[in-house]
Design a protein around this motif. Sequence first.
Motif, PDB file in Angstrom:
ATOM      1  N   LEU A  38       0.506  -0.979  -0.106  1.00 42.22           N
ATOM      2  CA  LEU A  38       0.354  -0.335  -0.048  1.00 42.22           C
ATOM      3  C   LEU A  38       0.760   0.904   0.130  1.00 42.22           C
ATOM      4  N   CYS A  39       1.949   1.335   0.385  1.00 40.12           N
ATOM      5  CA  CYS A  39       3.134   2.619   0.794  1.00 40.12           C
ATOM      6  C   CYS A  39       3.450   1.983  -0.514  1.00 40.12           C
ATOM      7  N   ALA A  40       3.581   1.576  -1.472  1.00 42.97           N
ATOM      8  CA  ALA A  40       4.778   1.458  -2.118  1.00 42.97           C
ATOM      9  C   ALA A  40       3.820   2.100  -3.337  1.00 42.97           C
ATOM     10  N   LEU A  41       2.705   1.361  -3.581  1.00 40.95           N
ATOM     11  CA  LEU A  41       1.366   2.146  -4.331  1.00 40.95           C
ATOM     12  C   LEU A  41       1.548   3.982  -3.731  1.00 40.95           C
ATOM     13  N   LEU A  42       1.768   4.116  -2.237  1.00 41.42           N
ATOM     14  CA  LEU A  42       0.939   5.858  -2.334  1.00 41.42           C
ATOM     15  C   LEU A  42       2.111   6.724  -2.889  1.00 41.42           C
ATOM     16  N   PHE A  43       3.314   5.392  -2.831  1.00 39.58           N
ATOM     17  CA  PHE A  43       4.650   6.145  -3.210  1.00 39.58           C
ATOM     18  C   PHE A  43       4.413   6.769  -5.183  1.00 39.58           C
ATOM     19  N   VAL A  44       4.236   5.521  -5.474  1.00 43.38           N
ATOM     20  CA  VAL A  44       4.540   5.976  -7.065  1.00 43.38           C
ATOM     21  C   VAL A  44       2.894   6.899  -7.105  1.00 43.38           C
ATOM     22  N   PHE A  45       1.966   6.629  -6.969  1.00 42.62           N
ATOM     23  CA  PHE A  45       0.739   7.486  -7.232  1.00 42.62           C
ATOM     24  C   PHE A  45       1.393   9.054  -6.501  1.00 42.62           C
ATOM     25  N   GLY A  47       3.441  10.368  -6.860  1.00 42.34           N
ATOM     26  CA  GLY A  47       4.743  10.942  -7.663  1.00 42.34           C
ATOM     27  C   GLY A  47       6.390  11.445  -7.117  1.00 42.34           C
ATOM     28  N   ILE A  48       6.377  10.368  -5.725  1.00 41.53           N
ATOM     29  CA  ILE A  48       7.383  10.658  -4.583  1.00 41.53           C
ATOM     30  C   ILE A  48       8.618   9.252  -6.025  1.00 41.53           C
ATOM     31  N   ALA A  49       7.762   8.524  -6.151  1.00 37.52           N
ATOM     32  CA  ALA A  49       9.292   7.239  -6.498  1.00 37.52           C
ATOM     33  C   ALA A  49       9.192   7.747  -8.367  1.00 37.52           C
ATOM     34  N   LYS A  50      10.516   8.380  -7.972  1.00 46.40           N
ATOM     35  CA  LYS A  50      10.128   8.735  -9.593  1.00 46.40           C
ATOM     36  C   LYS A  50      11.113   8.102  -9.794  1.00 46.40           C
ATOM     37  N   THR A  51      11.376   8.014 -11.418  1.00 42.67           N
ATOM     38  CA  THR A  51      12.319   7.310 -11.949  1.00 42.67           C
ATOM     39  C   THR A  51      13.652   6.455 -11.872  1.00 42.67           C
ATOM     40  N   ALA A  52      14.039   7.063 -10.619  1.00 44.43           N
ATOM     41  CA  ALA A  52      15.362   6.245 -10.543  1.00 44.43           C
ATOM     42  C   ALA A  52      15.554   4.591  -9.634  1.00 44.43           C
ATOM     43  N   SER A  53      16.416   4.214 -10.137  1.00 46.13           N
ATOM     44  CA  SER A  53      15.952   2.852 -10.220  1.00 46.13           C
ATOM     45  C   SER A  53      15.737   2.037  -9.422  1.00 46.13           C
ATOM     46  N   ASP A  55      14.912   3.492  -6.275  1.00 47.40           N
ATOM     47  CA  ASP A  55      13.600   3.667  -5.358  1.00 47.40           C
ATOM     48  C   ASP A  55      12.726   2.174  -6.487  1.00 47.40           C
ATOM     49  N   LEU A  56      12.494   2.328  -7.911  1.00 50.09           N
ATOM     50  CA  LEU A  56      11.656   1.625  -8.676  1.00 50.09           C
ATOM     51  C   LEU A  56      12.312  -0.436  -7.970  1.00 50.09           C
ATOM     52  N   GLN A  57      13.274  -0.493  -7.428  1.00 50.32           N
ATOM     53  CA  GLN A  57      13.746  -1.683  -6.882  1.00 50.32           C
ATOM     54  C   GLN A  57      12.446  -1.566  -5.394  1.00 50.32           C
ATOM     55  N   PHE A  58      12.818  -0.798  -5.294  1.00 51.58           N
ATOM     56  CA  PHE A  58      12.459  -0.586  -3.739  1.00 51.58           C
ATOM     57  C   PHE A  58      11.088  -1.061  -3.566  1.00 51.58           C
ATOM     58  N   VAL A  59       9.871   0.001  -4.768  1.00 46.19           N
ATOM     59  CA  VAL A  59       8.780  -0.280  -4.759  1.00 46.19           C
ATOM     60  C   VAL A  59       8.614  -1.694  -5.226  1.00 46.19           C
ATOM     61  N   ALA A  60       8.751  -2.298  -6.479  1.00 45.61           N
ATOM     62  CA  ALA A  60       9.062  -3.516  -6.639  1.00 45.61           C
ATOM     63  C   ALA A  60       8.884  -4.595  -5.741  1.00 45.61           C
TER      64      ALA A  60
END
Length: 82
Positions: A38-45, A47-53, A55-60
Amino acid sequence: MSDTGARPSPPSRPPEQRSGCVTALMIVAGVILLLPGLCALLFVFAGIAKTASDDLQFVAACLLVACFGVALIWWAIRRPGS
């Protein structure tokens, strides 16, 4: 005279009953595992997690943990013996 009829089978054992407490604990653990997703989805929506790899690995990774939470809840509900 011989008995040609089928013999009655012995009574089968009832399925093992699992405590309702175990099911509840599995569901609570599954809900806790859903929180990182849920926190990862909030970060993505948000816009906190930009295209930095990084951040995207953490979200994944967080979404993967959330998938395990969903699987645990599903297993707790659908597991025979509950």
